[in-house]
Each structure stands twice: as structure tokens, then as C-alpha cells.
Design a protein around this motif. Structure first.
Motif, PDB file in Angstrom:
ATOM      1  N   THR A   1     116.419 -47.384  76.433  1.00  0.00           N
ATOM      2  CA  THR A   1     117.256 -48.540  76.762  1.00  0.00           C
ATOM      3  C   THR A   1     117.116 -49.612  75.691  1.00  0.00           C
ATOM      4  O   THR A   1     118.098 -50.235  75.274  1.00  0.00           O
ATOM      5  N   ALA A   2     115.872 -49.806  75.217  1.00  0.00           N
ATOM      6  CA  ALA A   2     115.628 -50.822  74.191  1.00  0.00           C
ATOM      7  C   ALA A   2     116.365 -50.486  72.898  1.00  0.00           C
ATOM      8  O   ALA A   2     116.922 -51.375  72.225  1.00  0.00           O
ATOM      9  N   ALA A   3     116.409 -49.216  72.552  1.00  0.00           N
ATOM     10  CA  ALA A   3     117.086 -48.808  71.323  1.00  0.00           C
ATOM     11  C   ALA A   3     118.584 -49.070  71.404  1.00  0.00           C
ATOM     12  O   ALA A   3     119.218 -49.538  70.453  1.00  0.00           O
ATOM     13  N   GLU A   4     119.187 -48.765  72.567  1.00  0.00           N
ATOM     14  CA  GLU A   4     120.618 -49.001  72.734  1.00  0.00           C
ATOM     15  C   GLU A   4     120.928 -50.492  72.638  1.00  0.00           C
ATOM     16  O   GLU A   4     121.943 -50.896  72.059  1.00  0.00           O
ATOM     17  N   GLY A   5     120.043 -51.318  73.191  1.00  0.00           N
ATOM     18  CA  GLY A   5     120.252 -52.753  73.110  1.00  0.00           C
ATOM     19  C   GLY A   5     120.111 -53.271  71.684  1.00  0.00           C
ATOM     20  O   GLY A   5     120.883 -54.144  71.245  1.00  0.00           O
ATOM     21  N   LEU A   6     119.132 -52.731  70.953  1.00  0.00           N
ATOM     22  CA  LEU A   6     118.894 -53.180  69.583  1.00  0.00           C
ATOM     23  C   LEU A   6     120.089 -52.879  68.690  1.00  0.00           C
ATOM     24  O   LEU A   6     120.425 -53.661  67.786  1.00  0.00           O
ATOM     25  N   LEU A   7     120.761 -51.760  68.940  1.00  0.00           N
ATOM     26  CA  LEU A   7     121.927 -51.406  68.119  1.00  0.00           C
ATOM     27  C   LEU A   7     123.011 -52.476  68.171  1.00  0.00           C
ATOM     28  O   LEU A   7     123.769 -52.658  67.210  1.00  0.00           O
ATOM     29  N   ASP A   8     123.103 -53.186  69.300  1.00  0.00           N
ATOM     30  CA  ASP A   8     124.153 -54.198  69.458  1.00  0.00           C
ATOM     31  C   ASP A   8     123.770 -55.548  68.877  1.00  0.00           C
ATOM     32  O   ASP A   8     124.609 -56.454  68.816  1.00  0.00           O
ATOM     33  N   GLU A   9     122.507 -55.691  68.462  1.00  0.00           N
ATOM     34  CA  GLU A   9     122.080 -56.981  67.937  1.00  0.00           C
ATOM     35  C   GLU A   9     122.654 -57.219  66.540  1.00  0.00           C
ATOM     36  O   GLU A   9     122.745 -56.303  65.718  1.00  0.00           O
ATOM     37  N   GLU A  10     123.000 -58.463  66.279  1.00  0.00           N
ATOM     38  CA  GLU A  10     123.677 -58.826  65.035  1.00  0.00           C
ATOM     39  C   GLU A  10     122.818 -58.568  63.807  1.00  0.00           C
ATOM     40  O   GLU A  10     123.332 -58.307  62.722  1.00  0.00           O
ATOM     41  N   VAL A  11     121.492 -58.574  63.958  1.00  0.00           N
ATOM     42  CA  VAL A  11     120.599 -58.384  62.822  1.00  0.00           C
ATOM     43  C   VAL A  11     120.818 -57.013  62.163  1.00  0.00           C
ATOM     44  O   VAL A  11     120.651 -56.868  60.947  1.00  0.00           O
TER      45      VAL A  11
ATOM     46  N   SER B   1     123.720 -55.180  61.851  1.00  0.00           N
ATOM     47  CA  SER B   1     124.891 -55.154  60.981  1.00  0.00           C
ATOM     48  C   SER B   1     124.759 -56.135  59.825  1.00  0.00           C
ATOM     49  O   SER B   1     125.194 -55.854  58.705  1.00  0.00           O
ATOM     50  N   ARG B   2     124.135 -57.290  60.092  1.00  0.00           N
ATOM     51  CA  ARG B   2     124.020 -58.312  59.041  1.00  0.00           C
ATOM     52  C   ARG B   2     123.215 -57.803  57.861  1.00  0.00           C
ATOM     53  O   ARG B   2     123.545 -58.072  56.692  1.00  0.00           O
ATOM     54  N   HIS B   3     122.193 -57.015  58.113  1.00  0.00           N
ATOM     55  CA  HIS B   3     121.331 -56.527  57.030  1.00  0.00           C
ATOM     56  C   HIS B   3     121.618 -55.068  56.666  1.00  0.00           C
ATOM     57  O   HIS B   3     120.846 -54.457  55.931  1.00  0.00           O
ATOM     58  N   LYS B   4     122.741 -54.529  57.175  1.00  0.00           N
ATOM     59  CA  LYS B   4     123.182 -53.179  56.834  1.00  0.00           C
ATOM     60  C   LYS B   4     122.047 -52.157  56.993  1.00  0.00           C
ATOM     61  O   LYS B   4     121.740 -51.368  56.086  1.00  0.00           O
ATOM     62  N   ILE B   5     121.416 -52.196  58.143  1.00  0.00           N
ATOM     63  CA  ILE B   5     120.271 -51.332  58.418  1.00  0.00           C
ATOM     64  C   ILE B   5     120.715 -49.866  58.502  1.00  0.00           C
ATOM     65  O   ILE B   5     121.727 -49.549  59.133  1.00  0.00           O
ATOM     66  N   ARG B   6     119.976 -48.975  57.870  1.00  0.00           N
ATOM     67  CA  ARG B   6     120.282 -47.532  57.896  1.00  0.00           C
ATOM     68  C   ARG B   6     119.588 -46.866  59.089  1.00  0.00           C
ATOM     69  O   ARG B   6     120.221 -46.134  59.845  1.00  0.00           O
ATOM     70  N   PHE B   7     118.281 -47.089  59.258  1.00  0.00           N
ATOM     71  CA  PHE B   7     117.525 -46.451  60.326  1.00  0.00           C
ATOM     72  C   PHE B   7     117.035 -47.484  61.334  1.00  0.00           C
ATOM     73  O   PHE B   7     116.470 -48.520  60.950  1.00  0.00           O
ATOM     74  N   VAL B   8     117.250 -47.209  62.622  1.00  0.00           N
ATOM     75  CA  VAL B   8     116.712 -48.018  63.708  1.00  0.00           C
ATOM     76  C   VAL B   8     115.676 -47.161  64.432  1.00  0.00           C
ATOM     77  O   VAL B   8     115.980 -46.033  64.843  1.00  0.00           O
ATOM     78  N   ILE B   9     114.458 -47.696  64.570  1.00  0.00           N
ATOM     79  CA  ILE B   9     113.370 -46.943  65.201  1.00  0.00           C
ATOM     80  C   ILE B   9     112.762 -47.798  66.305  1.00  0.00           C
ATOM     81  O   ILE B   9     112.381 -48.958  66.066  1.00  0.00           O
ATOM     82  N   VAL B  10     112.666 -47.229  67.506  1.00  0.00           N
ATOM     83  CA  VAL B  10     112.062 -47.913  68.645  1.00  0.00           C
ATOM     84  C   VAL B  10     111.069 -46.954  69.293  1.00  0.00           C
ATOM     85  O   VAL B  10     111.402 -45.768  69.516  1.00  0.00           O
ATOM     86  N   THR B  11     109.872 -47.449  69.618  1.00  0.00           N
ATOM     87  CA  THR B  11     108.867 -46.581  70.237  1.00  0.00           C
ATOM     88  C   THR B  11     107.929 -47.366  71.139  1.00  0.00           C
ATOM     89  O   THR B  11     107.671 -48.556  70.913  1.00  0.00           O
TER      90      THR B  11
END
Length: 883
Positions: free
Chosen positions: A66-76, A78-88
Motif C-alpha cells: 500500500t505504501a508503494a502505491e501511495g509513494l508512486l503518486d507523490e510529486e517528488v 515525477s519532479r526528480h524523474k525517479i527510475r526505481f521506487v523501492i519500499v520495504t
């Protein structure tokens, strides 16, 4: 990977992400600034670590999914053009690769198994080698991960469980494709799963079973829940059997929903079966496309087999309604049979091509009659037959044919404004699960003598050294009654069974094969019995290198061969200047050249009186009579008198690559001689022990003379010809040597060979004969005395012509002296060959070829055709037949 194993087994929550980045080669300077909390870290919450355009990491204490899905929607992000999102939460880990739209989740302890997912962090992007559509790859990988999860949570050892999983995956693929291609409502299946199952996946198998049952029920009860009643009746056998659905957990459910987010309308049914087959089988993971035959190679079979003549028939029938109607019925009656169909590539392409042709005939018919008659497609998938031994590939092939039918129905709709509804599914393709070499093909694909049936496919290649015991048993069964067959490639089984299937009928066959069944001894084993059935090769693509990505196909050379009972025209496809060109010929020989059906058979003596060739010497010594330069010097330090018994050893590597080895050549040594050299005697004693310990009776017999090689060939002079030579060379290197050298069994020798013999053996035209009748060791050519040298049709020559050849042969030896410090491998490397040596060979070539005929030969194929014709003439003369 080892760093990740350590990190995942002993996690340090505060240090983890920095060690993770270090494992993917992030510079220490960057790590230092991140750990110090400088501006390089764009993380916005305590504990977050973010690197612009690379990675955003967030540790959590709650649900990481759930945390990962929420993080994907955060503006940070897209603003920093992040390639990999990791949540654990350090129990489970979720990661997104936003660059390619991929998602991965795993138990934290299994992170090292997913190391390749993050390789772009180190600059290694994934390569797509065989598909123009990245969607095909992504879909295959997602299904592979789902399959892994299902294997983990279900007892796959229980009887029938593997088949149940295969059927489930096939049904799943149909549903995902159906909801994106208009068979179902858009996202109907994915939404039904998402909205009617618990997040933990505990009831997913029950809901999926209910959906599958609904699609197999034509008359629905009134109280059927709306989400089930919304699914159409499918039929066709796809959902016929009420099989258990694998149990799922939360990760498997999420993976299934992830797969539903892909656009399955872009997935290509022509190839996805092969790709999924590769991913579902863990042993094939990492070699996607292993079973996939490219469209261009499939069309090399289908076009000359039947498409070309059908298209020609259409051109001739245009404007003639009766002929068009006759052609239309002909197209609709055709049967296509692939007895090694895999996941259906050949059948799918054949079906789609015949459907396209049918539409073209209908257009021509409407045009010629000035009417637009309401018609439905007549080319049906039940006219497409196959045999496949792998359960999953069998299921996928049936599915892929259904999906191809839907695609072509949509094409029919676009062209004519109406179509036959895809649902309910009609009868499926006639694909049998079983062993093609055990089944009666006439039971699988019945055919009447005058029925138009086309056998096609790409059977397994497997040479004599790579077959399984089961495959060897199959060959024994298929080739019952053959005198010799064990050296045939496995693909030959399909040619022999196919020949029996089409003999005496209108059926024709076109198969991909290893090129070696048209070379060397395999030709004489396989082709005479086939040709005796009244068949002929009516089209062929000469040998070319197989380009598929499978690791075990590296270096394989293939040919494409068609067989027919009564072909009117015969077409030979040759590669000229990098492009394929078709040549209409009078006959195609088993060597895939224009010419008679003559087959070259091995002989114990030369066809034309010439100096005899024999093998070198096999030591059978356990290595005790052979010495390296260092061992030689050590022996001479101990036993100086041994020098008279030492000779330079010459095998293929020693001759070609310049390696130095020596041997004790004690052929004429007495017992007293050996006893006087204790170090030599010790080696001889070890030879005796090695031979006595051998399982081979002949080797044990040799223990009676342990001081000698098995063979004792040491002529005053000899010509040396290696048993194997590179396919890259223009000329096979040949050498002259004296009795100071001992040739091994890895070379052939012509004792007392002359300069004239050397000259002929050193020519391009002799190399062409080797290419034609010699066997292969991997991709290299194998030179056999019985099959190459003894069968070679030497030219006739006068004494004056012989003297000219000897002079030119001497020029070759002199040209070698200019680069005396080069090895033969270097001299005869086509990219490095000295111009003087090449010119000397060319002069020799021209002189030898003038002995055969005055007119220069156009190319290798023409030289080979001429040699075969001369061989046939000489064989007839030998048998006393007038020519």
C-alpha cells in the motif's frame, strides 16, 4: 549478487540502502554525500533516500504494498524523474522500474534472486533480441513471475498438478487477451478479480473457478451473481473441464492484477506462445525465444510449399468467376499439419496467411461479379493439425490458434463489414498431445490420396552426441530396418516419417533441418530410401546459419527442404550477395544442388588410382609416451641417451596452431634399449598398466607391446591433412613432413605423397568437395579419408600438366616461407592471409580447374555440381556401365 545475499540475510535498516547502492557500483563520493544528508538526497521524509533520475527508497513499518502505491503518486517521484521506487518493511520488498513500467515484489530475504531487476542502476539495460514489441517481453516476464509464485504456494508434485497449472495459465492468457481485444468488455476480467477477491488472495482461486465455470455454462441460472453473468459463454473446450485453480496469496493476486494492466491487444499471438513457454519452464529462463522460429524463416517454408502457387493461381483467376470459386473452395479445403508444432508458430502463420488469401479471393470474386455477396470466413482452425509432446506448449498452441482466429475475424470485419462472432468458440485446432515419433500420423491428420495436405515445421535438431536416451530409442523405432542410422541427426526422423506419410498422395512437405543431413555420410544414410518412394526435393534453401537466440542453437547451420510426389517445377534458393535468389532447376540433388540424385558413399580405396590416405597414429598410452617441451628437457637431463628415441609429434593443433609436443617413438627399440633407460622404462610400465586397466579389449591386447603406439605409421615422407578444419578458411591447410615427425590419429596422412597430390589437395575445388560430402564437427568441417579423399573425382592430366601443377604447388610452399614465423592458423585466416600466399593458391586453383574444363566455374555451387556429375560418371564407368 553476493553483496545482495549478505544485505538480505543480515539487514541493517539504517545502512541498507547505501550498501544496496554500493552493490550497484554507485561512486563512494555520491554515497558519502547521501549519508551526510546533503543536497544529493532528495528524500522528503525521515529515512527516505532519493537520488535524482535514479532511485527513491522508503522504509516502512506497515504494509509495503500500500505504501508503494501511495509513494508512486507523490510529486517528488515525477519532479526528480525517479527510475526505481523501492519500499520495504525488511520482511517484504516492493520495487517499481518506472523506466520500463515494470514491478517486482519479493520476500526481503530473496532480494538477491532479483538482482537483475535493478541492473539499469549499474548501466545494464535489458535487451530485447527477438521481438519488435516490448509488450511481448513484459507480458512473458510477468507471467513467469506469477508462475513462480504459484509453484511456491501449491504442491506441484501431486498427480496432475502440472497439467492443471498449464491449463490455468492458458485460460488466464485468454481472459487477459479477451478483455483488451473486444471479446470481453474492456477490463472485465481484471475488474472482476479485483472487485470480488480479498486483498490477501485467499479466495482468489474460488472466484476464478466460478468465472471459468460461468464461461463454460450456456444456460445460466437466474440467481447467478452479476459479475459472473456478465461473462459470455465461451465453449470450444477451453473451459470445458472443471479443474482446480491454484491457490494464491497476496503477492500472486497482485501479480495477476499487474498483468491485467498491460495492453494485451499489442501482444502478438504469432510468437507469445513460444515466449511464455520459455518463461514458464525455469530451465529456459533467460533464453526467451528458444522455441520461436522467426516469421522470415517460417515464410521460407510456407511460401514455396503452398502460398506462392496459391497466389499465382489467384492472379490467373482474376476476372474469371468460376475459376475464383474453384480456388476459394481449394483454399478452404487445405489442411496444414505440423508434427513438431511447439506452441503453434507455423500453424498460426499458415492460418493467418490462408485467411488473408481467402479475403483476397473474395474481393476478386466480388469485383468480377459486380456483387457483394454476404459470406463468412471459410478457412477454419479445425483444418490445422499438430503434434506436440510438451503439455504447456500444447495448451498454448490451441489458445494461440483461437486468438489468431479472432484477429482474422476482426480483419474480415474491417474488409467486408461483417464477421463470424468469435464467441462461442468453435472447434479448436486438431493438436494432439503426444510423441510424434510414436503416433501414426494418418490418425492425427487423416488424408485421402487426392487431398491437399501440407506438412511443415521445425523439428528438434539434436546431433548424434546431444540426443537423450529416449530420443535414441525413438530413432531405433523410426528407422527399424535401416542398416545404419545412428549418426543421423534427430531431425531425420521427421523426414523419414514424413516421406512415408506423403508418399503416393498429393500431400507435400517442407521442414527446417540441420544442414548436415545433406552432407557427408548422413546423405547416403537418409536420402536413398526417401527418393526410392518416388519423392523428389521440389524446393530447398541451401544451408545458412540459424539466427535464433537459443544458446544450444549456436553455430547450427540449417537448410529448408521440401518433398513432393509430382512437382512440376523445382526451385533452389541460393544466397547471393547477402540476398536470397530463386533459381528454377531441372532437379535438386540430396546435396541441395542442381543435379542428379546421386549420393556419394564412403569407399575403402580411392575412386581414381592415387596414393592411399590413412590415419595417423593413435597412442593409447594414457599420456605416458607423449611429452611437453619441458617434460622432454627433464627426461633428457635424466636420460641423455633417450634423445635418439624422441620425435616431434604432429596432431591437428600442432600443425595448425604451432603447438610443440614430443613423443617417445620406440617402434624399433629392443628390451635392452628400454631397460638401459630407467626413466623411459618407467613410462613404458605405466603404459602397460593403463592398457591393462582399460575396458576395451583391443587396448588390453596392446599391453603386450607397451613401448609402441597402437599404429606404427612413420613413412619417409608424407602429406598431412587435419581431420577437422575451420569453416571460415578458403583453403584447408595441408603440409609436407619427413619421418622425423610422428602424425597422430587427429590427422590423415598420404605416405609418399607427391607435389602434385599436395597441389590438388590444396585447392579451392578440393575444399568445395570437403564442404559437400564431408561431415561436420559443430560448424567445422570433418575430413574423412573414406568419404572425402577416396571419393574425390580427380582430374585427368598429361605429364606436362602434372609438371605445371607441381611447379604451382611449390609456389604455395615458397609463399608460406615468407611468413615462416606465422602459424598455419594465422596464414590461412581469411582476414590475415598474406596476399602472396593467396595469389599462389589462386594460380593453383585456376590451373587445376582447367584440368576439369576450359570454361571457368562461376561459383562454388557450379564447381560442386560439376564434381558430382563427374563422380556419377566415374562410378558408372567403374561398374562397367556405358556413359
Amino acid at each position: 549478487m553476493e553483496d545482495l545475499e549478505r544485505l538480505s540475510s543480515q539487514p541493517d535498516a539504517d545502512q541498507f540502502i547505501f550498501d544496496f547502492l554500493r552493490a550497484y557500483q554507485t561512486p563512494n563520493s555520491t554515497l558519502t554525500r547521501l549519508m551526510q544528508g546533503g543536497d544529493r538526497n532528495v528524500g522528503e521524509r525521515s529515512g527516505d533516500v532519493g537520488v535524482r533520475q535514479k532511485l527513491y527508497f522508503r522504509p516502512v513499518t506497515g504494509d509495503p504494498y500500500t505504501a508503494a502505491e501511495g509513494l508512486l503518486d507523490e510529486e517528488v517521484i515525477s519532479r526528480h524523474k525517479i527510475r526505481f521506487v523501492i519500499v520495504t518493511d525488511f520482511k517484504d520488498l516492493v520495487a517499481y522500474d518506472l523506466g520500463v513500467g515494470d514491478r517486482m515484489e519479493c520476500a526481503f530475504r530473496d532480494l538477491s534472486l532479483q538482482y537483475s531487476f535493478f541492473l539499469p542502476l549499474a548501466g545494464y539495460e535489458k535487451a530485447v533480441e527477438y521481438s519488435d514489441s516490448p509488450a511481448d517481453v513484459k507480458a512473458a516476464e510477468k507471467m513467469g513471475r506469477l508462475c513462480d509464485l504459484l509453484r511456491q504456494s501449491n504442491d506441484m508434485d501431486a498427480p496432475g498438478r502440472v497439467h492443471e497449472l498449464n491449463v490455468f495459465l492458458t485460460r488466464l492468457l485468454f481472459c487477459l487477451f479477451a478483455e483488451d481485444t473486444g471479446i470481453f468488455e474492456q477490463n472485465q476480467f481484471t475488474s472482476a478479480v479485483q472487485g470480488n477477491t480479498h486483498k490477501d488472495g485467499s479466495d482468489a482461486h474460488q472466484v476464478l473457478r466460478q468465472i471459468f465455470l460461468a464461461m463454460n455454462t450456456e444456460r445460466r441460472p437466474r440467481d447467478l451473481p452479476a459479475h459472473l453473468a456478465a461473462f459470455p459463454y465461451v465453449n470450444g473446450g477451453l473451459f470445458r473441464d472443471d479443474l482446480p485453480v491454484p491457490v494464491m496469496g497476496p503477492r500472486a493476486r497482485r501479480m495477476l492484477l499487474d498483468a491485467g494492466q498491460l495492453d494485451w491487444s499489442t501482444i502478438n499471438p504469432d510468437i507469445f506462445g513460444s515466449m511464455f513457454q520459455s518463461v514458464i519452464d525455469p530451465e529456459q529462463r533467460g533464453s526467451l525465444g528458444q522455441h520461436y522460429t522467426s516469421l522470415s524463416n517460417i515464410m521460407k517454408v510456407l511460401r514455396p510449399l503452398f502460398l506462392d502457387k496459391l497466389e499465382d493461381g489467384l492472379e490467373k483467376a482474376k476476372g474469371k468467376p468460376k475459376q475464383l470459386e474453384k480456388l476459394l473452395q481449394r483454399v478452404r479445403d487445405i489442411k496444414v499439419f505440423d508434427p513438431a508444432c511447439g506452441s503453434g508458430n507455423f500453424l498460426i502463420i499458415a492460418f493467418k496467411e490462408l485467411r488473408r488469401l481467402e479475403m483476397q479471393v473474395l474481393e476478386a470474386l466480388n469485383s468480377s461479379t459486380k456483387q457483394n455477396v454476404l459470406v463468412m470466413p471459410g478457412v477454419q482452425i479445425q483444418n490445422f493439425y499438430g503434434i506436440e509432446t510438451d503439455d504447456f506448449a500444447h495448451e498454448i498452441a490451441l489458445l494461440a490458434l483461437w486468438l489468431a482466429e479472432h484477429q482474422m475475424n476482426m480483419a474480415f470485419l474491417d474488409k467486408f463489414g461483417h464477421y463470424e462472432p468469435t464467441l462461442p468458440l468453435k472447434a479448436s485446432g486438431n493438436i494432439v498431445l503426444g510423441d510424434a515419433l510414436s503416433l501414426d500420423w494418418t490418425q492425427v491428420c487423416p488424408r485421402r490420396p487426392n487431398e491437399e495436405v501440407y506438412v511443415c515445421g521445425n523439428p528438434p535438431f539434436n546431433g548424434a552426441n546431444s540426443r537423450t536416451p529416449e530420443q535414441n530409442e525413438s530413432m531405433t523405432r523410426v528407422f527399424r530396418g535401416f542398416r545404419t542410422y545412428k549418426y543421423l541427426d534427430f531431425v531425420a526422423c521427421w523426414f523419414w516419417k514424413g516421406a512415408q506419410y506423403i508418399a503416393g498422395t498429393q500431400a507435400e512437405m517442407g521442414l527446417v533441418a540441420t544442414n548436415s543431413i545433406c552432407q557427408g555420410m548422413q546423405t547416403s544414410m537418409l536420402w536413398p530410401p526417401i527418393l526410392e518412394k518416388g519423392l523428389s526435393i521440389h524446393f530447398a534453401y541451401q544451408g545458412f546459419q540459424w539466427k535464433n537466440s537459443a544458446r544450444d542453437n549456436a553455430g547450427v547451420h540449417v537448410a529448408i527442404i521440401g518433398l513432393s510426389n509430382n512437382a512440376i517445377t523445382k526451385s533452389l534458393y541460393k544466397k547471393v550477395g547477402g540476398d536470397w535468389h530463386k533459381e528454377t532447376v531441372s532437379n535438386i540433388s540430396p546435396y541441395l544442388l542442381e543435379g542428379a540424385d546421386t549420393v556419394v558413399k564412403d569407399r575403402s580405396s580411392p575412386l581414381i588410382k592415387s596414393t592411399r590416405m590413412e590415419h595417423g597414429n593413435k597412442p593409447v598410452d594414457g599420456g605416458n609416451l607423449l611429452l611437453t617441451p619441458k617434460e622432454k628437457e627433464t627426461l633428457l637431463d635424466i636420460e641423455p641417451t633417450a634423445e635418439k628415441w624422441l620425435k616431434r609429434l604432429l596432431g591437428a593443433d600442432e600443425f595448425i596452431k604451432g603447438k610443440e609436443r614430443w613423443c617417445l617413438w620406440l617402434k624399433d627399440a629392443s628390451e635392452a634399449d628400454i631397460a638401459s633407460m630407467p626413466a623411459v622404462r618407467s613410462r613404458v610400465d605405466r603404459v602397460r598398466e593403463a592398457r591393462l586397466a582399460s575396458r576395451d579389449a583391443g587396448a588390453r591386447q596392446l599391453a603386450l607391446r607397451p613401448h609402441q603406439f597402437r599404429d606404427l605409421n612413420n613413412p619417409e615422407s608424407f602429406i598431412l591433412v587435419p581431420c577437422v578444419t575451420s569453416e571460415r578458411r578458403e583453403y584447408a591447410p595441408v603440409g609436407f613432413f619427413s619421418r622425423d615427425y610422428i602424425p597422430t590419429n587427429l590427422v590423415n596422412i598420404v605416405a609418399g605423397g607427391t607435389l602434385y597430390d599436395f597441389g590438388v589437395l590444396s585447392t579451392r575445388i578440393h575444399m568445395d568437395w570437403l564442404h559437400l560430402v564431408g561431415g561436420r564437427l559443430e560448424s567445422r568441417f570433418r575430413y574423412s579419408a573414406k568419404l572425402v579423399y577416396n571419393t574425390f573425382p580427380w582430374p585427368d592430366c598429361t605429364a606436362k600438366q602434372r609438371a605445371e601443377i607441381e611447379t604451382l604447388a611449390d609456389e604455395v610452399l615458397l609463399a608460406r616461407e615468407d611468413t615462416f614465423d606465422w602459424t598455419m592458423a594465422e596464414m590461412y585466416d581469411p582476414d590475415k592471409m598474406p596476399s602472396a600466399l593467396r595469389d599462389a593458391h589462386r594460380n593453383l586453383d585456376e590451373a587445376i580447374e582447367r584440368l576439369y574444363r576450359r570454361t571457368p566455374f562461376r561459383d562454388q555451387a557450379e564447381r560442386q555440381e560439376f564434381l558430382l556429375a563427374r563422380y556419377e560418371k566415374l562410378i558408372k564407368q567403374e561398374a562397367g556401365v556405358a556413359v
